[in-house]
Scaffold this active site. Structure first.
Site, PDB file in Angstrom:
ATOM      1  CB  ILE A 277     -14.862 -40.665   5.589  1.00 36.17           C
ATOM      2  CG1 ILE A 277     -14.366 -41.847   4.723  1.00 36.17           C
ATOM      3  CG2 ILE A 277     -13.711 -39.717   5.905  1.00 36.17           C
ATOM      4  CD1 ILE A 277     -14.098 -41.459   3.282  1.00 36.17           C
ATOM      5  CG  HIS A 450     -36.066 -36.612  44.112  1.00 38.47           C
ATOM      6  ND1 HIS A 450     -35.528 -35.650  43.278  1.00 38.47           N
ATOM      7  CD2 HIS A 450     -35.677 -36.280  45.379  1.00 38.47           C
ATOM      8  CE1 HIS A 450     -34.856 -34.777  44.006  1.00 38.47           C
ATOM      9  NE2 HIS A 450     -34.922 -35.134  45.287  1.00 38.47           N
TER      10      HIS A 450
HETATM   11  P1  NAD Z   1     -20.325 -41.439  10.079  1.00 37.01           P
HETATM   12  O1  NAD Z   1     -21.213 -41.516   8.905  1.00 37.01           O
HETATM   13  O2  NAD Z   1     -20.903 -41.389  11.434  1.00 37.01           O
HETATM   14  O3  NAD Z   1     -19.399 -40.134   9.963  1.00 37.01           O
HETATM   15  C1  NAD Z   1     -18.558 -39.921   8.889  1.00 37.01           C
HETATM   16  C2  NAD Z   1     -18.201 -38.443   8.835  1.00 37.01           C
HETATM   17  O4  NAD Z   1     -17.193 -38.285   7.857  1.00 37.01           O
HETATM   18  C3  NAD Z   1     -19.361 -37.541   8.439  1.00 37.01           C
HETATM   19  O5  NAD Z   1     -19.406 -36.429   9.298  1.00 37.01           O
HETATM   20  C4  NAD Z   1     -19.036 -37.163   7.006  1.00 37.01           C
HETATM   21  O6  NAD Z   1     -19.553 -35.905   6.645  1.00 37.01           O
HETATM   22  C5  NAD Z   1     -17.529 -37.166   7.060  1.00 37.01           C
HETATM   23  N1  NAD Z   1     -16.862 -37.340   5.770  1.00 37.01           N
HETATM   24  C6  NAD Z   1     -17.251 -38.109   4.715  1.00 37.01           C
HETATM   25  N2  NAD Z   1     -16.353 -38.021   3.714  1.00 37.01           N
HETATM   26  C7  NAD Z   1     -15.375 -37.190   4.152  1.00 37.01           C
HETATM   27  C8  NAD Z   1     -14.160 -36.726   3.597  1.00 37.01           C
HETATM   28  N3  NAD Z   1     -13.776 -37.098   2.390  1.00 37.01           N
HETATM   29  N4  NAD Z   1     -13.387 -35.902   4.338  1.00 37.01           N
HETATM   30  C9  NAD Z   1     -13.764 -35.519   5.588  1.00 37.01           C
HETATM   31  N5  NAD Z   1     -14.909 -35.929   6.169  1.00 37.01           N
HETATM   32  C10 NAD Z   1     -15.695 -36.761   5.461  1.00 37.01           C
HETATM   33  O7  NAD Z   1     -19.304 -42.654   9.902  1.00 37.01           O
HETATM   34  P2  NAD Z   1     -18.264 -43.296  10.918  1.00 37.01           P
HETATM   35  O8  NAD Z   1     -17.995 -42.383  12.039  1.00 37.01           O
HETATM   36  O9  NAD Z   1     -17.144 -43.780  10.065  1.00 37.01           O
HETATM   37  O10 NAD Z   1     -19.067 -44.539  11.447  1.00 37.01           O
HETATM   38  C11 NAD Z   1     -19.516 -45.564  10.548  1.00 37.01           C
HETATM   39  C12 NAD Z   1     -20.741 -46.241  11.044  1.00 37.01           C
HETATM   40  O11 NAD Z   1     -20.483 -46.953  12.235  1.00 37.01           O
HETATM   41  C13 NAD Z   1     -21.847 -45.264  11.315  1.00 37.01           C
HETATM   42  O12 NAD Z   1     -22.900 -45.550  10.433  1.00 37.01           O
HETATM   43  C14 NAD Z   1     -22.270 -45.502  12.716  1.00 37.01           C
HETATM   44  O13 NAD Z   1     -23.646 -45.648  12.809  1.00 37.01           O
HETATM   45  C15 NAD Z   1     -21.557 -46.786  13.140  1.00 37.01           C
HETATM   46  N6  NAD Z   1     -21.047 -46.566  14.506  1.00 37.01           N
HETATM   47  C16 NAD Z   1     -21.946 -46.412  15.511  1.00 37.01           C
HETATM   48  C17 NAD Z   1     -21.522 -46.136  16.792  1.00 37.01           C
HETATM   49  C18 NAD Z   1     -22.532 -45.943  17.881  1.00 37.01           C
HETATM   50  O14 NAD Z   1     -23.682 -46.313  17.667  1.00 37.01           O
HETATM   51  N7  NAD Z   1     -22.167 -45.391  19.024  1.00 37.01           N
HETATM   52  C19 NAD Z   1     -20.163 -46.032  17.061  1.00 37.01           C
HETATM   53  C20 NAD Z   1     -19.271 -46.175  16.015  1.00 37.01           C
HETATM   54  C21 NAD Z   1     -19.736 -46.458  14.730  1.00 37.01           C
END
Ligand code: NAD
Ligand code: FAD
Length: 471
Positions: A277, A450
């Site tokens: 989350i 291309h």
């Molecule tokens: P995120 O912020 O991407 O997503 C968290 C999700 O959980 C959101 O959709 C939010 O609305 C939801 N959420 C929050 N509280 C909740 C609850 N109580 N119940 C249900 N849903 C809830 O966070 P993440 O996926 O944990 O990732 C963390 C960080 O790691 C991010 O900031 C991301 O940038 C970084 N990350 C980046 C990459 C990448 O660049 N490819 C990959 C993995 C992680």
């Protein structure tokens, strides 16, 4: 007393890039890192192991799901999960050793142990006390200290991570079996990347999300297309749901959730639960109070080029505000050192790309349509589908599109949002173009090779003025 120009606390992308740049600029620099290996979350339990599993699981599914057979390659794959995990660990070890090598090459000292700031010396140098694994403490003194201590998973009240049946991202990177049913709480980047890994390997995946959409903040049209694609792959979504409890047993977990808008609670049985989350800045035991720094929810705040407001103490990466991305942390680390060395360091926060490494990939840079509308900016849209791109078509990867948003008056590119094959790499073309304040016509009139998927980038730019050729 060991004295340095700069002491950096944390050896992740923010810290290690700052350290290497400091070495290159002739500064005497030490990195304090408490983990057994360098590279921080990104190399050890983040970007890199997740990409190793995404790569391997994508190939497995192509073989097991009939995609190879369609190309005339008939194989009967058998999953060896232990080997898949071993190759991930080998790659991670090679990468973390690589940072050790770069430290030696650039005369960066790694002081092993957990560091805490301990005020200033009477001469005004910053003090960092490092506690090694054997409990021995050493004090380092430095003209400048950089806090680069990163982040940790945000806990969810009522759903305690036990590392067995209820895991965070670190646990989900090392499960010893493919879950029958994996429930993921949070439809963000971690949930959808790691959910893809386990779904491809055979798990049923249900994502429970608090909001009524996936990937908050992402361009809405792109997010909707992404959700449709994941649903087609077998992901199940429970949007607008609040998880209130999780009861773990030896064989599984029972989740209780209720609609955010009110209504009846329901339960969901899972073999494993991944809590994803979000992440929060990590400042525990760091001694910030000894120099008068009070972190808030966003971490250690800097209102002026990585300065904390306390002389000689700087902050970079996940532990400060902004997107929690490795490339943002890297750029901040380098710019911070350049400022310390009296040079001009700079990060353009308007142009930090974000990529989700699923299939199809999602890549974005700049402003979304929703942000432009809210700011009252008049813009034009150029859009090109991968179904009309010859290379994507021939590779059977026609899903998705490239969307270019350009200023209606000046034609300057304001945002680019893509979903499709290889877009995580291709977004870099638009990062460079936008860094040079390009117009959509600049891209539209640039010759592209291309047949490549990159032609879709150009065709979308042509679309801004309505002269797309291939769709
Ligand atoms: P995120 O912020 O991407 O997503 C968290 C999700 O959980 C959101 O959709 C939010 O609305 C939801 N959420 C929050 N509280 C909740 C609850 N109580 N119940 C249900 N849903 C809830 O966070 P993440 O996926 O944990 O990732 C963390 C960080 O790691 C991010 O900031 C991301 O940038 C970084 N990350 C980046 C990459 C990448 O660049 N490819 C990959 C993995 C992680
Ligand atoms: P970190 O990498 O967290 O490093 C901080 C380091 O400081 C840690 O090693 C920690 O041990 C050390 N430390 C903390 N306190 C102390 C102390 N007191 N003394 C000594 N050492 C200390 N980002 C992307 O851009 N692309 C991705 O594909 C991507 N995938 C991810 C996948 C997952 C599963 C996760 C969890 C994250 C992912 N991220 C990704 C985010 C990325 O990992 C972070 O943005 C990045 O690691 C931040 O770098 P950092 O240097 O600020 O902190």
């Amino acid at each position: 007393m060991a004295q340095y120009d700069v002491v950096i606390i944390g050896g992740g992308p923010g810290g290690y890039n700052a350290a290497i740049r400091a070495g290159q600029l002739g500064l005497k620099v030490a990195v304090v890192e408490g983990r057994e290996t360098l590279g921080g979350v990104c190399l050890n339990v983040g970007c890199m192991p997740s990409k190793a599993l995404l790569h391997a699981s994508e190939l497995y599914e192509a073989a097991a799901g009939g995609e190879f057979a369609k190309l005339g390659i008939e194989v009967k794959p058998k999953l060896n999960l232990a080997q898949m995990m071993d190759q991930k660990t080998e790659s991670v070890t090679a990468l973390t050793k690589g940072i050790e090598f770069l430290f030696k090459k650039n005369k960066v000292e790694w002081v092993k142990g957990w560091g805490r700031i301990d005020g200033h010396t009477p001469e005004g140098l910053g003090k960092v006390v490092v506690k090694a694994a054997d409990g021995v403490e050493t004090t380092l003194e430095a003209k400048d200290i950089i806090v680069a201590t990163g982040s940790e998973p945000t806990p969810l009240p009522g759903v305690a991570v036990d590392g067995k049946r209820i895991v965070d991202s670190t646990g989900a990177l090392s499960l010893s079996e493919v879950p029958g049913h994996l429930v993921i709480i949070g439809a963000g980047v971690i949930g959808l990347e790691l959910g893809s890994v386990w779904r491809r390997l055979g798990a049923e995946v249900t994502v429970v999300e608090f909001l009524d959409r996936i990937c908050p903040g992402m361009d809405e049209e792109t997010a909707k297309t992404f959700q449709r694609s994941l649903t087609k792959q077998g992901f199940k979504f429970q949007l607008g749901q609040k998880v209130t409890a999780a009861k773990a047993s030896a064989s599984g977990v029972e989740i209780t959730m209720e609609p955010v808008k009110g209504g009846e609670a329901q339960t969901l049985a899972a073999n494993y639960v991944l809590v994803a989350i979000g992440r929060r800045p990590f400042t525990q035991g760091l001694g910030l109070e000894t120099v008068g720094i009070v972190p808030d929810k966003r971490g250690v705040i800097s209102n002026d080029h990585f300065k904390t407001g306390v002389g000689g103490v700087w902050v970079v990466g996940d532990v400060t505000s902004g997107p929690m991305l490795a490339h943002k942390a890297e750029d901040e680390g380098v710019a911070c050192i350049e400022l310390i060395a009296g040079k001009a360091g700079h990060v353009n926060y308007d142009l930090i790309p974000a990529v989700i490494y699923t299939a199809p990939e999602v890549a974005t840079v700049g402003q979304t349509e929703e942000e432009l509308k809210a700011a009252g900016v008049a813009y034009k849209v150029g859009k090109f589908p991968f179904t009309a791109n010859s290379r994507a078509k021939i590779n059977h990867e026609g899903e998705g599109f490239v969307k270019v948003l350009a200023d209606a008056k000046t034609d300057r590119i304001l945002g680019v949002h893509m979903i499709g094959p290889n877009v995580g790499d291709m977004i870099a073309e638009y990062c460079v173009a936008m860094e040079f304040s390009a117009s959509s016509e600049d891209v539209a009139r640039t010759c592209h090779p291309h047949p490549t998927r990159s032609e879709a980038l150009r065709q979308a730019a042509m679309g801004v003025e309505g002269w797309t050729m291939q769709a």
